[in-house]
Motif scaffolding. Structure first.
Motif, PDB file in Angstrom:
ATOM      1  N   LEU A  53      52.527  40.503  48.178  1.00 47.04           N
ATOM      2  CA  LEU A  53      51.760  40.670  46.949  1.00 47.04           C
ATOM      3  C   LEU A  53      50.645  41.663  47.251  1.00 47.04           C
ATOM      4  O   LEU A  53      49.791  41.412  48.096  1.00 47.04           O
ATOM      5  N   ARG A 107      44.475  42.940  39.417  1.00 52.00           N
ATOM      6  CA  ARG A 107      45.888  42.798  39.081  1.00 52.00           C
ATOM      7  C   ARG A 107      46.721  43.480  40.147  1.00 52.00           C
ATOM      8  O   ARG A 107      46.284  44.435  40.769  1.00 52.00           O
ATOM      9  N   ASP A 118      57.531  40.792  40.100  1.00 56.79           N
ATOM     10  CA  ASP A 118      56.584  40.133  39.189  1.00 56.79           C
ATOM     11  C   ASP A 118      55.228  40.813  39.295  1.00 56.79           C
ATOM     12  O   ASP A 118      54.915  41.444  40.311  1.00 56.79           O
ATOM     13  N   TYR A 119      54.418  40.617  38.255  1.00 57.25           N
ATOM     14  CA  TYR A 119      53.043  41.106  38.247  1.00 57.25           C
ATOM     15  C   TYR A 119      52.111  39.899  38.193  1.00 57.25           C
ATOM     16  O   TYR A 119      52.439  38.887  37.563  1.00 57.25           O
ATOM     17  N   TYR A 120      50.962  40.028  38.844  1.00 62.21           N
ATOM     18  CA  TYR A 120      50.023  38.913  38.943  1.00 62.21           C
ATOM     19  C   TYR A 120      48.599  39.373  38.706  1.00 62.21           C
ATOM     20  O   TYR A 120      48.249  40.522  38.990  1.00 62.21           O
ATOM     21  N   SER A 121      47.791  38.448  38.183  1.00 59.71           N
ATOM     22  CA  SER A 121      46.347  38.641  38.150  1.00 59.71           C
ATOM     23  C   SER A 121      45.752  37.696  39.179  1.00 59.71           C
ATOM     24  O   SER A 121      46.342  36.660  39.505  1.00 59.71           O
ATOM     25  N   ARG A 137      56.052  31.710  43.806  1.00 58.70           N
ATOM     26  CA  ARG A 137      56.708  32.150  42.565  1.00 58.70           C
ATOM     27  C   ARG A 137      56.938  31.012  41.586  1.00 58.70           C
ATOM     28  O   ARG A 137      56.951  31.232  40.374  1.00 58.70           O
ATOM     29  N   GLY A 160      50.028  28.536  38.682  1.00 56.56           N
ATOM     30  CA  GLY A 160      48.863  29.274  39.143  1.00 56.56           C
ATOM     31  C   GLY A 160      48.613  28.861  40.573  1.00 56.56           C
ATOM     32  O   GLY A 160      48.266  27.721  40.841  1.00 56.56           O
ATOM     33  N   TYR A 191      46.041  32.970  41.603  1.00 54.27           N
ATOM     34  CA  TYR A 191      46.993  34.014  41.220  1.00 54.27           C
ATOM     35  C   TYR A 191      47.860  33.484  40.090  1.00 54.27           C
ATOM     36  O   TYR A 191      48.421  32.394  40.181  1.00 54.27           O
ATOM     37  N   THR A 192      47.989  34.277  39.026  1.00 52.30           N
ATOM     38  CA  THR A 192      48.765  33.874  37.857  1.00 52.30           C
ATOM     39  C   THR A 192      49.691  35.014  37.458  1.00 52.30           C
ATOM     40  O   THR A 192      49.267  36.179  37.391  1.00 52.30           O
ATOM     41  N   ARG A 193      50.945  34.678  37.171  1.00 48.78           N
ATOM     42  CA  ARG A 193      51.926  35.687  36.741  1.00 48.78           C
ATOM     43  C   ARG A 193      51.505  36.233  35.379  1.00 48.78           C
ATOM     44  O   ARG A 193      51.095  35.493  34.494  1.00 48.78           O
TER      45      ARG A 193
END
Length: 185
Positions: free
Chosen positions: A63, A81, A92-95, A126, A130, A180-182
């Motif tokens: 990540l 992000r 996937d993308y995460y914040s 994954r 969160g 971390y959140t998708r």
């Protein structure tokens, strides 16, 4: 004063919301822009810390968080992000968000990468709604980055975190407590 005052809460909330205006990629740009930032971060990491190339190759996934912006005045927060890559392909993308309070003042920006060294660690990350960075991760310092090797580190922790590229004036950068959140960019 035993609790958090409304004024303190408003100041900290304003600081966290203000992070969205700090040029950290919060304000859109879509997946292509975020992928370009992740590419640049990966290239910088591999060039500056050659030992991370082997670490990347041996990991189940990485990540990359190209830019975290952190600010605080007693209450603080951080936001950024990034993208999760498996075999160097974005899946996937995460914040990433973080809140803190205590003796602090200032602002800084930094990048970080999480190397998932086992399939189980990657699957847990994954599958979570969160995922919060905790004590189960091994932290590598930037000066270790050139000599860090997957052989010695994979037995120590399922997740290896490397914080690098710090600029600003808050002492230190930690990922402890970062959530971390998708997301969909």
């Amino acid at each position: 004063m035993n609790g958090i005052s409304r004024r303190g809460l408003l100041v900290s909330g304003g600081a966290v919301l203000g992070l969205s205006a700090c040029g950290n990629g919060v304000g859109g740009g879509g997946a292509a822009r975020l992928d370009a930032r992740v590419d640049a971060t990966r290239d910088f990491l591999h060039q500056q810390y050659p030992g991370t190339v082997d670490l990347t190759n041996k990991s189940a996934g990485v990540l990359y968080m190209p830019l975290m912006t952190e600010a605080g005045f007693v209450f603080g927060g951080a936001y950024g992000r990034g993208a999760l890559r498996i075999n160097d392909v974005t899946v996937d993308y995460y914040s990433a968000t973080q809140a803190s309070w205590g003796l602090q003042i200032g602002a800084q920006q930094y990048a970080h990468a999480l190397f998932f060294m086992t399939q189980q660690a990657l699957a847990n990350f994954r599958a979570s709604d969160g995922w919060a960075m905790g004590a189960d991760a091994k932290y590598a310092t930037p000066d270790q980055g050139g000599s860090i090797a997957a052989d010695t580190t994979t037995t120590l922790a399922p997740v290896i975190a490397l914080v690098f590229g710090q600029a600003g004036f808050i002492a230190g950068a930690t990922l402890e407590g970062t959530k971390y959140t998708r997301i969909i960019p």
